[in-house]
Enzyme design. Structure first.
Site, PDB file in Angstrom:
ATOM      1  N   GLY A  63      -5.488   0.352   2.234  1.00 48.02           N
ATOM      2  CA  GLY A  63      -4.336  -0.468   2.574  1.00 48.02           C
ATOM      3  C   GLY A  63      -3.986  -1.746   0.908  1.00 48.02           C
ATOM      4  O   GLY A  63      -2.542  -0.939   0.627  1.00 48.02           O
ATOM      5  N   GLU A 118      -6.808  -7.150  -2.278  1.00 44.58           N
ATOM      6  CA  GLU A 118      -6.457  -6.838  -0.615  1.00 44.58           C
ATOM      7  C   GLU A 118      -5.103  -6.759   0.104  1.00 44.58           C
ATOM      8  O   GLU A 118      -3.866  -7.762  -1.592  1.00 44.58           O
ATOM      9  CB  GLU A 118      -6.996  -8.207   0.503  1.00 44.58           C
ATOM     10  CG  GLU A 118      -7.361  -7.899   1.650  1.00 44.58           C
ATOM     11  CD  GLU A 118      -7.962  -6.666   2.466  1.00 44.58           C
ATOM     12  OE1 GLU A 118      -7.525  -5.380   2.263  1.00 44.58           O
ATOM     13  OE2 GLU A 118      -8.438  -7.149   2.919  1.00 44.58           O
ATOM     14  N   ASP A 119      -4.727  -5.928   0.960  1.00 39.84           N
ATOM     15  CA  ASP A 119      -3.301  -5.912   1.439  1.00 39.84           C
ATOM     16  C   ASP A 119      -2.900  -7.117   2.174  1.00 39.84           C
ATOM     17  O   ASP A 119      -1.774  -7.828   1.881  1.00 39.84           O
ATOM     18  CB  ASP A 119      -2.713  -4.588   1.739  1.00 39.84           C
ATOM     19  CG  ASP A 119      -3.685  -4.481   2.929  1.00 39.84           C
ATOM     20  OD1 ASP A 119      -4.698  -4.518   2.457  1.00 39.84           O
ATOM     21  OD2 ASP A 119      -3.201  -2.981   3.730  1.00 39.84           O
ATOM     22  N   ASP A 122      -5.873 -11.052   7.148  1.00 41.51           N
ATOM     23  CA  ASP A 122      -5.771 -11.246   8.329  1.00 41.51           C
ATOM     24  C   ASP A 122      -6.457 -12.042   9.651  1.00 41.51           C
ATOM     25  O   ASP A 122      -6.762 -13.424   9.269  1.00 41.51           O
ATOM     26  CB  ASP A 122      -4.985  -9.949   9.424  1.00 41.51           C
ATOM     27  CG  ASP A 122      -4.295 -10.399  11.274  1.00 41.51           C
ATOM     28  OD1 ASP A 122      -3.693 -11.591  11.054  1.00 41.51           O
ATOM     29  OD2 ASP A 122      -5.202  -9.316  11.556  1.00 41.51           O
ATOM     30  N   SER A 123      -7.449 -11.808  10.759  1.00 37.05           N
ATOM     31  CA  SER A 123      -8.639 -13.104  10.517  1.00 37.05           C
ATOM     32  C   SER A 123      -9.193 -13.326   9.576  1.00 37.05           C
ATOM     33  O   SER A 123     -10.358 -14.553   9.920  1.00 37.05           O
ATOM     34  CB  SER A 123      -9.620 -11.646  11.559  1.00 37.05           C
ATOM     35  OG  SER A 123     -10.124 -10.997  10.855  1.00 37.05           O
ATOM     36  N   THR A 126     -12.708  -8.797   6.769  1.00 31.12           N
ATOM     37  CA  THR A 126     -13.223  -7.674   5.792  1.00 31.12           C
ATOM     38  C   THR A 126     -12.529  -8.464   4.458  1.00 31.12           C
ATOM     39  O   THR A 126     -13.953  -7.797   4.416  1.00 31.12           O
ATOM     40  CB  THR A 126     -11.301  -7.206   5.749  1.00 31.12           C
ATOM     41  OG1 THR A 126     -11.526  -6.557   6.911  1.00 31.12           O
ATOM     42  CG2 THR A 126     -12.341  -5.861   4.796  1.00 31.12           C
ATOM     43  N   PHE A 171       2.958  -8.010  12.988  1.00 31.79           N
ATOM     44  CA  PHE A 171       2.848  -6.724  12.801  1.00 31.79           C
ATOM     45  C   PHE A 171       3.247  -6.183  11.750  1.00 31.79           C
ATOM     46  O   PHE A 171       4.607  -5.935  12.234  1.00 31.79           O
ATOM     47  CB  PHE A 171       1.448  -5.833  14.047  1.00 31.79           C
ATOM     48  CG  PHE A 171       1.237  -4.836  12.963  1.00 31.79           C
ATOM     49  CD1 PHE A 171      -0.112  -4.971  13.880  1.00 31.79           C
ATOM     50  CD2 PHE A 171       1.633  -3.261  12.789  1.00 31.79           C
ATOM     51  CE1 PHE A 171      -1.141  -3.891  12.617  1.00 31.79           C
ATOM     52  CE2 PHE A 171       0.800  -2.652  12.522  1.00 31.79           C
ATOM     53  CZ  PHE A 171      -0.304  -3.120  12.422  1.00 31.79           C
ATOM     54  N   ASP A 178      -0.590  -0.017   7.183  1.00 31.62           N
ATOM     55  CA  ASP A 178      -0.223   1.484   8.258  1.00 31.62           C
ATOM     56  C   ASP A 178      -0.216   0.691   9.898  1.00 31.62           C
ATOM     57  O   ASP A 178      -0.554  -0.197   9.862  1.00 31.62           O
ATOM     58  CB  ASP A 178      -1.086   2.143   8.094  1.00 31.62           C
ATOM     59  CG  ASP A 178      -2.276   1.850   8.818  1.00 31.62           C
ATOM     60  OD1 ASP A 178      -3.387   0.827   8.794  1.00 31.62           O
ATOM     61  OD2 ASP A 178      -3.204   2.860   9.346  1.00 31.62           O
ATOM     62  N   ARG A 184       2.918   4.208   5.064  1.00 31.54           N
ATOM     63  CA  ARG A 184       2.287   3.668   4.131  1.00 31.54           C
ATOM     64  C   ARG A 184       2.618   4.059   2.869  1.00 31.54           C
ATOM     65  O   ARG A 184       2.755   3.084   2.235  1.00 31.54           O
ATOM     66  CB  ARG A 184       0.371   4.009   3.986  1.00 31.54           C
ATOM     67  CG  ARG A 184      -0.592   3.707   4.586  1.00 31.54           C
ATOM     68  CD  ARG A 184      -1.528   3.823   4.060  1.00 31.54           C
ATOM     69  NE  ARG A 184      -2.701   4.358   5.237  1.00 31.54           N
ATOM     70  CZ  ARG A 184      -3.961   3.198   5.750  1.00 31.54           C
ATOM     71  NH1 ARG A 184      -3.089   1.732   4.945  1.00 31.54           N
ATOM     72  NH2 ARG A 184      -4.594   3.308   6.449  1.00 31.54           N
TER      73      ARG A 184
HETATM   74  C1  PRP Z   1      -6.532  -3.814   7.315  1.00 30.02           C
HETATM   75  C2  PRP Z   1      -6.001  -4.455   5.538  1.00 30.02           C
HETATM   76  C3  PRP Z   1      -7.234  -5.293   5.953  1.00 30.02           C
HETATM   77  C4  PRP Z   1      -7.638  -5.669   7.520  1.00 30.02           C
HETATM   78  C5  PRP Z   1      -6.999  -7.141   7.368  1.00 30.02           C
HETATM   79  O1  PRP Z   1      -6.896  -2.402   7.002  1.00 30.02           O
HETATM   80  O2  PRP Z   1      -5.530  -3.180   5.660  1.00 30.02           O
HETATM   81  O3  PRP Z   1      -8.197  -4.544   4.553  1.00 30.02           O
HETATM   82  O4  PRP Z   1      -7.469  -5.010   7.246  1.00 30.02           O
HETATM   83  O5  PRP Z   1      -7.224  -7.832   8.713  1.00 30.02           O
HETATM   84  P1  PRP Z   1      -8.774  -8.463   8.731  1.00 30.02           P
HETATM   85  O6  PRP Z   1      -8.178  -9.893   7.667  1.00 30.02           O
HETATM   86  O7  PRP Z   1      -9.044  -9.339   9.723  1.00 30.02           O
HETATM   87  O8  PRP Z   1     -10.173  -7.598   8.615  1.00 30.02           O
HETATM   88  P2  PRP Z   1      -7.483  -0.900   8.076  1.00 30.02           P
HETATM   89  O9  PRP Z   1      -8.776  -2.208   8.491  1.00 30.02           O
HETATM   90  O10 PRP Z   1      -6.437  -1.192   9.246  1.00 30.02           O
HETATM   91  O11 PRP Z   1      -7.976  -0.636   7.307  1.00 30.02           O
HETATM   92  P3  PRP Z   1      -6.862  -0.082   6.082  1.00 30.02           P
HETATM   93  O12 PRP Z   1      -6.792  -1.021   4.784  1.00 30.02           O
HETATM   94  O13 PRP Z   1      -7.465   1.764   5.906  1.00 30.02           O
HETATM   95  O14 PRP Z   1      -5.371   0.631   6.921  1.00 30.02           O
END
Ligand code: PRP
Length: 193
Positions: A63, A118-119, A122-123, A126, A171, A178, A184
């Site tokens: 992302g 990071e894009d 959220d929680s 990651t 969302f 995505d 994307r």
């Molecule tokens: C998404 C987004 C961040 C993460 C954020 O990645 O790109 O990396 O989730 O969420 P969090 O703060 O709750 O952890 P995803 O797992 O969808 O993979 P992608 O980047 O390949 O789309």
């Protein structure tokens, strides 16, 4: 300071963009994104103006690639690129909470100044897990840049050093973000919910 968005406009037609007829209004336009990313680039360049080795930009795939590519070109300091592959959504609209790490950086990070890109936070799971792993690799410093901060769903505390926009609990897709692997490529960011 990050821009706080309070009035998202849902996209009516998925896959729509300024380039495609029938587009809904974006939550954040490409012009606004570009302006904010340029400012972040200046801020990051000032923060790291005194470091003696190139900054290491660690991009969280997939992302963050679009944001990272623009951010990189907004820097006025030398920088190297590394990638980390993490996935937690597995095609849905909420984090599964299970983080898969498929790839860590190639080069050594010992004594290096690292900026994790990071894009969206959220929680926070990651970026939290990846930051912990990177810290174990002995960097001189570690900071976090995120285009979007969605604090409503936060599970773990995350300090975002460079933040583009704080968004409400919607969302979002576009500009690298995505839904089930799609959208994307959209230049603007749209609210899907
Ligand atoms: C998404 C987004 C961040 C993460 C954020 O990645 O790109 O990396 O989730 O969420 P969090 O703060 O709750 O952890 P995803 O797992 O969808 O993979 P992608 O980047 O390949 O789309």
């Amino acid at each position: 300071m990050a821009e706080v968005l309070t009035k998202p406009i849902p996209v009516k037609s998925l896959g729509a963009s300024a380039d495609r007829p029938g587009a809904g209004k974006p939550m954040i336009s490409s012009t606004r994104i570009a302006r904010r990313v340029r400012r972040l680039g200046r801020q990051i360049s000032e923060t790291y103006s005194d470091i003696e080795t190139p900054l290491v930009i660690v991009v969280i795939l997939k992302g963050a690639t679009v944001f990272a590519a623009d951010l990189l070109r907004s820097l006025s300091i030398p920088a190297e690129l590394e990638f980390v592959r993490a996935s937690s959504y597995h095609g849905g609209t909420t984090s599964s909470g299970r983080l898969q790490l498929a790839h860590m950086v190639d080069g050594t990070l010992v004594g290096r100044h690292v900026l994790l890109v990071e894009d969206i936070v959220d929680s926070g799971l990651t970026v939290n897990v990846i930051a912990k792993r990177i810290k174990r690799l002995g960097p001189a410093s570690l900071r976090i840049a995120a285009l979007l901060d969605r604090p409503a769903r936060r599970v773990v505390e995350v300090k975002i050093d460079f933040c583009g926009f704080v968004i409400p609990d919607r969302f979002v897709i576009g500009y690298g973000l995505d839904y089930a692997g799609l959208y994307r490529e959209l230049p603007h960011i749209y609210s899907l919910t």
